[in-house]
Structure formats: C-alpha cells, structure tokens
Design an enzyme around this catalytic site. Structure first.
Site, PDB file in Angstrom:
ATOM      1  N   CYS A   1      -5.601   3.239  -8.708  1.00  0.00           N
ATOM      2  CA  CYS A   1      -6.840   3.083  -7.668  1.00  0.00           C
ATOM      3  C   CYS A   1      -7.980   2.286  -7.767  1.00  0.00           C
ATOM      4  CB  CYS A   1      -6.278   3.876  -6.451  1.00  0.00           C
ATOM      5  SG  CYS A   1      -7.199   3.920  -5.537  1.00  0.00           S
ATOM      6  N   LEU A   2      -7.593   1.790  -7.153  1.00  0.00           N
ATOM      7  CA  LEU A   2      -9.682   1.010  -7.509  1.00  0.00           C
ATOM      8  C   LEU A   2     -10.583   1.747  -6.725  1.00  0.00           C
ATOM      9  CD1 LEU A   2      -8.961  -2.636  -6.223  1.00  0.00           C
ATOM     10  CD2 LEU A   2      -8.841  -1.613  -8.666  1.00  0.00           C
TER      11      LEU A   2
ATOM     12  N   GLN B   1     -11.124   0.770   1.877  1.00  0.00           N
ATOM     13  CA  GLN B   1     -11.320   0.506   0.425  1.00  0.00           C
ATOM     14  C   GLN B   1     -12.435  -0.758   0.430  1.00  0.00           C
ATOM     15  OE1 GLN B   1      -7.106  -0.270  -1.907  1.00  0.00           O
ATOM     16  NE2 GLN B   1      -8.552   0.836  -3.069  1.00  0.00           N
TER      17      GLN B   1
ATOM     18  N   HIS C   1       1.294   2.253  -2.285  1.00  0.00           N
ATOM     19  CA  HIS C   1       0.691   2.504  -1.803  1.00  0.00           C
ATOM     20  C   HIS C   1      -0.585   2.279  -1.378  1.00  0.00           C
ATOM     21  CE1 HIS C   1      -2.239   3.279  -5.099  1.00  0.00           C
ATOM     22  NE2 HIS C   1      -3.217   2.554  -4.496  1.00  0.00           N
ATOM     23  N   GLU C   2      -0.316   0.439  -0.901  1.00  0.00           N
ATOM     24  CA  GLU C   2      -1.108  -0.043   0.113  1.00  0.00           C
ATOM     25  C   GLU C   2      -0.675   0.743   1.510  1.00  0.00           C
ATOM     26  OE1 GLU C   2      -4.343  -0.873  -1.875  1.00  0.00           O
ATOM     27  OE2 GLU C   2      -2.997  -1.135  -3.434  1.00  0.00           O
TER      28      GLU C   2
ATOM     29  N   GLY D   1      -3.690  -4.511  -5.551  1.00  0.00           N
ATOM     30  CA  GLY D   1      -3.876  -4.364  -3.627  1.00  0.00           C
ATOM     31  C   GLY D   1      -4.980  -4.175  -4.095  1.00  0.00           C
TER      32      GLY D   1
ATOM     33  N   HIS E   1      -3.436   4.219   1.713  1.00  0.00           N
ATOM     34  CA  HIS E   1      -4.685   3.787   2.330  1.00  0.00           C
ATOM     35  C   HIS E   1      -5.072   3.620   3.767  1.00  0.00           C
ATOM     36  CE1 HIS E   1      -6.559   4.080  -2.006  1.00  0.00           C
ATOM     37  NE2 HIS E   1      -5.852   2.779  -2.309  1.00  0.00           N
TER      38      HIS E   1
HETATM   39 ZN    ZN Z   1      -5.293   2.564  -4.242  1.00  0.00          ZN
END
Ligand code: ZN
Length: 189
Positions: free
Chosen positions: A101-102, A53, A143-144, A48, A147
């Site tokens: 996480c990216l 991000q 998680h998303e 995701g 953010h």
């Molecule tokens: Zn993340």
C-alpha cells in the site's frame, strides 16, 4: 498536480469516507482533484489509490495497472475511476493476495480476497456503470474499496505473513508470480 500521499497513522486513513453528490462531482475543483489523484497514483506507481490517501475522506478511488514496477507480475488493468462504489461478492471462494500500500511504507502481507465481484459506481462524470471484475484485479478493487471504509490491508492479514519489500523480492516474489499466473489462468485477469 502530484499530491502528498498520507501515511499510516494519519487519522484520515481510518475515516468512514462520505459519498460525493452529483453536484459536487461535476464541479471543476472535483474534476481537477480526480486528475490529481490519477497523476499521484501514476507518480507513485500504485496499482490504485483512494481519496483518503491524499487526505480527502471521500468515496472515490482509481485503479490502473500498466507496466507497474511495484507489481511487475500483476495483469494490466485499464484506468477506472469509481465514485460512490459498491462491491458485491459473487463467489464464496477466496485467494490470498500479497498486497502492499502506498500509505504503508515497506510492508507487504497476504490478504484473502474474493476473485469474482460486481462493482457498481459512478464514473467521473456521474454516469452509473456496472462491471464484473475477476482474479487479481478484483483484489485491487477490494483493497481500494477498503480504504473508503478506513480499512488498511494489515487489518485483514495474518501478521505472520508480513514481509518488507526487500524480503518479499528475495524470498516470495517467485512463488507469488506463480500463484498469480494460476489465478489469472483461472479467472482471466
Ligand atoms: Zn492502499
């Protein structure tokens, strides 16, 4: 267009993101942004990605899991775009999800997640929808959603669970695969 993924330390990742109006959402620039967000997620092999991000403090995230090399054991999840989402927990139960996480290079950690949630959001065209999401996929949505509130997974982790991706693959991946299989067996996704 693939966008640059913001990294931990960038203040945009700590912002309380703002809602998107229907008018903004329907603008061609915003539709292009959503396409770019999806393209960036796919390019980076994320499960995701959320708007901060890629540098925008907006309440938009995308989830999609398909043959993901970063998370080979995750159940598949169809592409879902959530605008102004709200998540409601439907059980007191929690499980430990081993997350990455990216925006946080080379770190994974265990995060308690609710395995049964209701997501209410607008789709990319502004249509409201409601979905029950369970198990591992529910963890991805949480998680998303975090953010959008400036929360990163280490904020919710026991730091003693932290692992580099290399150590994770060497020491934990087999166990995680097993526990994920058990969660999917119980919750269906
Ligand atoms: Zn993340």
């Amino acid at each position: 267009m693939v966008l640059e993924v913001t990294q931990i330390g960038n203040p945009v990742l700590r912002e309380d993101c703002r809602e998107i109006s229907l008018e903004e959402l329907r603008m061609p620039e915003m539709q292009q942004f959503i396409d770019d967000l999806i393209e960036t997620k796919r390019d980076a092999n994320g499960a995701g990605i959320a708007a901060p991000q890629v540098g925008k403090p907006w309440r938009i995230f995308v989830v999609e899991v398909k043959n993901n090399p970063r998370y080979p054991y995750k159940p598949e999840a169809d592409l879902t775009v959530c605008v102004n989402p709200e998540i409601e927990f439907l059980t007191e139960e929690r499980y430990l999800n081993f997350e990455g996480c990216l925006s946080i290079p080379d770190l994974r950690g265990k995060v308690p997640r609710c395995p049964h949630i209701r997501v209410r959001a607008l789709d990319r065209h502004g249509e409201p929808f409601e979905r029950i999401v369970k198990g591992i996929t529910a963890g991805t949505f949480q998680h998303e959603d975090d953010h959008l509130n400036g929360i990163l997974f280490p904020d919710r982790s026991d730091p003693k669970s932290f692992a580099s991706w290399g150590e994770f693959a060497k020491r934990y991946e087999d166990d995680v695969r097993e526990s994920v299989t058990a969660i999917v067996a119980e919750w269906g996704e």
